[in-house]
Write an enzyme that holds these catalytic residues in place. Structure first.
Site, PDB file in Angstrom:
ATOM      1  N   HIS A   1       0.823  -1.218   0.000  1.00 14.90           N
ATOM      2  CA  HIS A   1       0.000   0.000   0.000  1.00 14.90           C
ATOM      3  C   HIS A   1       0.858   1.270   0.000  1.00 14.90           C
ATOM      4  CE1 HIS A   1       0.527  -0.237   4.465  1.00 14.90           C
ATOM      5  NE2 HIS A   1       0.485   1.081   4.362  1.00 14.90           N
TER       6      HIS A   1
ATOM      7  N   ASP B   1       0.287  -7.635   1.510  1.00 19.34           N
ATOM      8  CA  ASP B   1       0.696  -6.238   1.638  1.00 19.34           C
ATOM      9  C   ASP B   1       2.215  -6.105   1.724  1.00 19.34           C
ATOM     10  OD1 ASP B   1       0.284  -3.549   1.616  1.00 19.34           O
ATOM     11  OD2 ASP B   1      -0.220  -3.371   3.740  1.00 19.34           O
TER      12      ASP B   1
ATOM     13  N   SER C   1       4.574   2.374   8.053  1.00 24.55           N
ATOM     14  CA  SER C   1       4.289   1.261   7.141  1.00 24.55           C
ATOM     15  C   SER C   1       5.515   0.870   6.342  1.00 24.55           C
ATOM     16  CB  SER C   1       3.185   1.651   6.149  1.00 24.55           C
ATOM     17  OG  SER C   1       1.949   1.170   6.569  1.00 24.55           O
TER      18      SER C   1
END
Length: 464
Positions: free
Chosen positions: A118, A148, A224
């Protein structure tokens, strides 16, 4: 007290800040894949030695890690219409803009970097900044949207500092860990915490359940793709998500286990895509309700609700009603234990499956079967092959099966198991047929899909 699940808001830590929770209404065949015996990324055999003192020294691990964690910026191109004609014809001025930023972990001296999918999704350009303030353009090598995880690469003239992969299967509850990343664009930020849980599935209503390492190390938007490391400076996870009602850290954070991330990276480099396998069962974890419903004598494990034909589970003799309690040397107490372990395996690997049937425990070898899927971007459906038995059960002669909806609006419906028999009035017999039809279409054109529902009803829906 309201259910804890109702309070979870899964917040993706990158540019878009929140990760929409996946939905599912029934559990499907279990993805599974395998680690290679050799690796380019210096794996280490970490024994999970517990720390006996709260005065553990994090300085060496922190110093080693910050130099191997990078800042990843996602630059996308948008078209700004200047006239109504531009608007309707897709014209207008092209502009670049930063739409998100996250972190990444250097895993080799020649510039391979692991991050979250993402973080890099939809990027026209990727800009990577090192801890020494040098900036490089990065190339996307491959990605796995389900897990992911993405692999990108930068080219440099000198060797880069990097982190070795640790063994995430050996991490222990209560073990000290560090989270390193770039929250809120604050570069090279290190926070400390412990392993709060293993094999955590953060959304029980996901048809594609994940298995995360949970930590209470402070993680926020921008973390992230960053590193979760033990105090030896070994990479044990890729920070991915938090649970929060505000989108910021409240004590719960989640990382993709390093064994799974490493396997995905090696698949991309060796095969060009991610190799998944399945046991060939459908089922779910056991709770008080299922134990009572099926008159089970156990309260932990994975209940086998169905066995798919032409799979390793069928060939090994697994049956509906079996309860899987162990795979190889890993105890299976819930569904995410199983998916987490098998996430580091590949098709054709053989695993020893221990199960309870009629009060007796048996163990059989099961050969994992390749799991092939494809996502029809419009309307947002993931499909897989359908066996002859499944087609017969649905009263059709051809088609592919919907495994899950990737479109958030469709996730509220129970679409798993529905058969697609035709696309744009062309019969489909396999996933390859679907890929061919979609590849020949303009993405802006409407698409018509013929469905055969579980109750035998057929209908055609046109998606614009």
């Amino acid at each position: 007290m309201k259910k804890f699940a109702s309070l979870l808001v899964v917040a993706i830590l990158g540019g878009t800040i929140t990760l929409g929770a996946y939905k599912f209404l029934e559990e499907d065949p279990i993805p599974a894949t395998t680690t290679t015996t050799t690796s380019n990324f210096n794996p280490v055999n970490y024994n999970g030695t517990p720390i006996t003192s709260t005065n553990a020294d994090f300085t060496e691990a922190a110093d080693r890690t910050v130099h191997a964690v990078v800042h990843v910026k996602n630059v996308q191109i948008s078209r700004r219409p200047r006239t109504m004609q531009d608007f309707f014809n897709g014209g207008g001025e092209l502009r670049k803009g930063l739409v998100g930023a996250g972190s990444g972990v250097i895993i080799s001296a020649d510039g391979y970097i692991v991050t979250n999918n993402h973080v890099i999704d939809g990027a026209a350009e990727l800009e990577v900044s090192l801890n020494d303030n040098r900036t490089f353009k990065a190339e996307v090598i491959g990605s796995d949207p389900k897990a992911d995880i993405a692999l990108i690469k930068i080219d440099t003239e000198d060797d880069l500092p990097y982190l070795p992969f640790g063994d995430s299967d050996n991490v222990r509850l209560g073990e000290w860990v560090l989270a390193v990343g770039n929250p809120f664009n604050l570069t090279s930020t290190v926070t400390a915490g412990i392993i709060s849980a293993k094999a955590r599935d953060i959304n029980e209503y996901d048809s594609n359940p994940q298995s995360f390492i949970q930590t209470d190390a402070a993680i926020n938007p921008g973390n992230s793709g960053g590193a979760l490391v033990n105090i030896n400076g070994e990479l044990i996870g890729i920070n991915t998500a938090i649970t929060s009602q505000t989108g910021s850290y409240v004590g719960y954070a989640f990382a993709v286990p390093s064994n799974n991330a490493r396997k995905i990276v090696e698949d991309i480099l060796e095969y060009g895509d991610v190799q998944r396998g399945i046991l060939g069962i459908r089922g779910g974890g056991i709770n008080a309700n299922t134990a009572s419903q099926y008159d089970l004598e156990v309260s932990e494990g994975v209940y086998v609700g169905a066995v798919n034909p032409d799979t390793g589970a069928a060939e090994a003799g697994l049956e509906e009603g079996d309860v899987i309690v162990k795979i190889d040397d890993v105890k299976i107490t819930k569904f995410s234990d199983l998916t987490g372990y098998l996430g580091a395996k590949r098709p054709n690997d053989i695993v020893e499956v221990s199960f309870i049937r009629n009060g007796e425990t048996s163990t059989v070898p099961v050969k994992l079967t390749k799991f092939t899927t494809f996502v029809i971007e419009k309307p947002g459906l993931e499909i897989r092959e359908a066996s002859k038995e499944v087609l017969k059960e649905n009263g059709v002669k051809n088609g592919v099966m919907i495994s899950r909806a990737t479109n958030e609006q469709l996730q509220r419906y129970n679409l798993s198991g529905i058969i697609i028999t035709a696309i744009d009035d062309q019969n489909v017999n396999s996933v390859e047929d679907v890929k061919r039809i979609i590849s020949e279409k303009d993405s802006r054109e409407p698409i018509s899909i013929n469905f055969a529902s579980k109750d035998g009803e057929s209908k055609q829906i046109i998606f614009n």
